[in-house]
Design a protein around this motif. Structure first.
Motif, mmCIF file in Angstrom:
data_model
loop_
_atom_site.group_PDB
_atom_site.id
_atom_site.type_symbol
_atom_site.label_atom_id
_atom_site.label_comp_id
_atom_site.label_asym_id
_atom_site.label_seq_id
_atom_site.Cartn_x
_atom_site.Cartn_y
_atom_site.Cartn_z
ATOM 1 N N ILE B 109 -4.870 7.978 23.644
ATOM 2 C CA ILE B 109 -4.600 9.022 24.635
ATOM 3 C C ILE B 109 -3.705 10.029 23.937
ATOM 4 O O ILE B 109 -2.608 9.686 23.473
ATOM 5 N N LEU B 110 -4.209 11.251 23.796
ATOM 6 C CA LEU B 110 -3.524 12.268 22.998
ATOM 7 C C LEU B 110 -3.048 13.398 23.891
ATOM 8 O O LEU B 110 -3.742 13.803 24.830
ATOM 9 N N GLU B 111 -1.859 13.925 23.569
ATOM 10 C CA GLU B 111 -1.329 15.072 24.302
ATOM 11 C C GLU B 111 -1.847 16.352 23.649
ATOM 12 O O GLU B 111 -1.803 16.488 22.417
ATOM 13 N N GLU B 112 -2.328 17.237 24.483
ATOM 14 C CA GLU B 112 -2.741 18.557 24.005
ATOM 15 C C GLU B 112 -1.609 19.132 23.145
ATOM 16 O O GLU B 112 -0.443 19.081 23.535
ATOM 17 N N GLY B 113 -1.941 19.645 21.990
ATOM 18 C CA GLY B 113 -0.927 20.233 21.114
ATOM 19 C C GLY B 113 -0.385 19.285 20.058
ATOM 20 O O GLY B 113 0.351 19.701 19.167
ATOM 21 N N PHE B 114 -0.739 18.007 20.131
ATOM 22 C CA PHE B 114 -0.276 17.045 19.111
ATOM 23 C C PHE B 114 -0.862 17.455 17.757
ATOM 24 O O PHE B 114 -2.041 17.800 17.654
ATOM 25 N N LYS B 143 -9.085 10.080 24.559
ATOM 26 C CA LYS B 143 -8.884 10.961 25.703
ATOM 27 C C LYS B 143 -7.767 11.947 25.356
ATOM 28 O O LYS B 143 -6.858 11.610 24.587
ATOM 29 N N VAL B 144 -7.863 13.145 25.928
ATOM 30 C CA VAL B 144 -6.820 14.151 25.733
ATOM 31 C C VAL B 144 -6.306 14.560 27.106
ATOM 32 O O VAL B 144 -7.107 14.787 28.020
ATOM 33 N N VAL B 145 -4.977 14.623 27.252
ATOM 34 C CA VAL B 145 -4.398 15.115 28.510
ATOM 35 C C VAL B 145 -3.565 16.362 28.221
ATOM 36 O O VAL B 145 -3.164 16.610 27.083
ATOM 37 N N GLU B 146 -3.346 17.144 29.250
ATOM 38 C CA GLU B 146 -2.645 18.424 29.109
ATOM 39 C C GLU B 146 -1.238 18.221 28.562
ATOM 40 O O GLU B 146 -0.610 17.192 28.797
ATOM 41 N N GLY B 148 2.472 17.896 28.208
ATOM 42 C CA GLY B 148 3.442 17.467 29.216
ATOM 43 C C GLY B 148 2.952 16.310 30.073
ATOM 44 O O GLY B 148 3.711 15.779 30.876
ATOM 45 N N LYS B 149 1.680 15.906 29.910
ATOM 46 C CA LYS B 149 1.143 14.824 30.745
ATOM 47 C C LYS B 149 1.098 13.476 30.028
ATOM 48 O O LYS B 149 0.709 12.464 30.600
ATOM 49 N N CYS B 150 1.411 13.459 28.725
ATOM 50 C CA CYS B 150 1.739 12.195 28.070
ATOM 51 C C CYS B 150 2.708 12.541 26.951
ATOM 52 O O CYS B 150 2.971 13.730 26.707
ATOM 53 N N ASP B 151 3.270 11.553 26.284
ATOM 54 C CA ASP B 151 4.270 11.845 25.256
ATOM 55 C C ASP B 151 3.628 11.686 23.875
ATOM 56 O O ASP B 151 3.635 10.604 23.302
ATOM 57 N N PHE B 154 -0.449 7.827 22.853
ATOM 58 C CA PHE B 154 -0.411 6.421 23.247
ATOM 59 C C PHE B 154 -1.652 5.768 22.646
ATOM 60 O O PHE B 154 -2.721 6.379 22.596
#
Lengths: 351, 351
Positions: B109-114, B143-146, B148-151, B154
């Motif tokens: 699970i990846l944060e947008e901008g990583f 999966k990618v989340v916006e 601020g929606k994960c750190d 994961f």
């Protein structure tokens, strides 16, 4: 499991230097990320080969093994929630490989402050869905992160299924040939539009329900009547358009789809028009595309129409010798349209 | 896998109505969540029985199956990163069950901008760690989340291993009896203190490195020399204190640990004192507690001391007939101290 199927080319640098939402779309950017990073480093024959599940040999027996993380937003939506979605998604990835889903793992990542009542509803619906599908939740893990460090709840499910020798080729579609028929078990775009309705708090007279469901029963009934099911794939992220365009990539056959045969409920069609989505690319969570030998196709449709999840099953097209490497749609007005892979993203966090 | 071992009591309501950080600690609150929610709804004999891995029968063969999500903060730390940690964690959960780890799944699970460069470093170290451990990464999902929606990132890894009949009882520790010796393969609290140092940007003259490593090689070498390894558990979240106190819960034996035999590197001890942590409860990621029949204990220690990850292996205590249900520490100054389960949380997001 959504690693790329078939052959691939390694190109060292990616176009972007940051993760973008499109990398999670299931479309072209996801494929690029997988090919250029994951497959490049993790390279091995099992990963290279695979479809929705990895096909393993353990102690001389065939196993199917798959994983999926669920980050759907909102967590509760018409027709389901992140919990039964997480069960159905992994059960379906096993079932479309021809495997009998047996055991699931469940990994929770929870945000500090998430309501325990909501968690309980989710866990209860996971237990119900697993029971209905006949799978055992065998192992689990729970992590908690600080408020603001995840979005309420993310769930990973991984699954193990038993796979008979005779179904080993379903996952790769190696036996597909021109003349084979393409069958779909019902209406498209329902899951994606249910999520969009929930997200935008749309007030629609006929609410759209997610089609989220475990398909292993329906698939087992189809396998019962035909030894010639040559390929199956559940059309989730990226919709049926992505499945069809992936299926023909670098293949020596094409696909012809007849638009008139596609079932799209009026309420779904209305929402797609309203919001500007192409239903071909909108996610489903209870739809399987089957490629079946011509001589068995009618019998398979007859059989799955008797299953509650297959009442609106239809033959939607066929494998063609012409236009190899391409999927194309014959539109209702007699035109033709290419079905390409989704570029960028259509709906983020749909599953 | 960190579901509760042994029997449990169902109490409908939990004390809290929201998820708190302590629910992810691996201690009492995690156990409460598991017992009152997950085990209650998912109840089945496999889940009820289990230790670090679920023990399955598939096509008549024994399999071990386990899952773990990794949310460690920071993502890069002295001695490792979230990637090799995610491989080692699941490999170790399989190995301590007596299984030979074979296949892993990987869910990102990846944060947008990583940053893609960081993702590449992580993926590369996962590939390296898997290669060293002899496991195949068979399937994956992204999966990618916006933002601020994960750190950042994961990772969930699930694993499948082959398990011989003769090792079926290791996971539950059913064969443990008074007189058995307790062996640990080296210094404690290193992973936890490495994370704390990285998190607080402590400038320490002798940096603490995480002990993060795959233990399957070391464990295989121990199993080679002794058919009487009666229990193993990797002491991760909650440290060796939690493993020991879990092990005696509702059992008719006790545990005596000799504090003097515990290896704690000076730099680790210094940091624990500085930050006020009890090293017994600080996470390890490359330490296994083994319970071995008295007659084989010396030979097992001799053998694992030859392994690079077991150089400082020691006999740290024994199973006792007295004080059943309790684990107690004989301190260096001749006192006695109960080793209870961790209450609340000690270090969040340590793995």
């Amino acid at each position: 499991m959504h690693y790329v199927t078939g052959s691939y080319k390694i190109i060292y640098r990616m176009k972007d230097d940051k993760i973008l939402m499109g990398h999670g779309s299931g479309g072209i950017m996801t494929h690029e990320l997988i090919e250029k990073l994951f497959v490049r480093y993790f390279k091995n024959p099992i990963l290279d080969e695979q479809g929705d599940s990895a096909l393993l040999k353990v102690s001389g027996r065939n196993l199917a093994f798959t994983t999926d993380s669920f980050v759907v937003n909102p967590v509760f939506f018409p027709g389901g929630n992140i919990g039964n979605l997480a069960i159905a998604g992994t059960v379906n990835d096993l079932a479309v490989s021809g495997a009998v889903p047996r055991y699931l793992s469940v990994g929770f990542i929870l945000e500090e402050g998430f309501a325990l009542d909501d968690l309980e509803k989710i866990v209860e619906s996971m237990a119900d869905e697993a029971r209905k599908a006949g799978v055992v939740i065998a192992t689990g893990d729970t992590k908690v992160v600080e408020k603001g460090k995840c979005d309420k709840i993310f769930i990973n499910t991984s699954g193990v299924g038993e796979l008979k020798d005779k179904y080993l080729n379903i996952s790769s579609g190696k036996k597909i040939k021109p003349g084979d028929k393409i069958i779909l078990n019902g209406g498209i775009a329902e899951h994606g539009m249910a999520i969009m309705a929930a997200r935008n708090e749309l007030n629609i007279s006929t609410p759209v329900l997610s089609d989220c469901a475990c398909l292993n029963g329906l698939i087992a009934s189809a396998l019962e009547v035909s030894p010639n099911i040559r390929f199956m794939r559940d059309a989730t992220r990226g919709g049926i358009g992505t499945v069809l365009s992936e299926l023909v990539q670098k293949k020596d056959f094409g696909i012809r789809i007849d638009e008139q045969t596609l079932v799209i409920e009026d309420s779904v069609r209305g929402m797609c028009e309203l919001l500007g989505f192409d239903p071909l690319y909108v996610a489903n969570e209870g739809k399987v595309i089957m490629v079946v030998a011509e001589e068995d196709a009618e019998e398979v449709i007859r059989k799955i129409k008797k299953h509650p999840l297959g009442k609106k099953a239809a033959m939607i097209g066929e494998i063609t010798a012409e236009h190899s490497g391409k999927a194309w749609l014959e539109t209702s007005v007699g035109g033709k349209r290419m079905v390409d892979m989704l570029s960028g993203q259509q709906l983020p966090r749909i599953c």
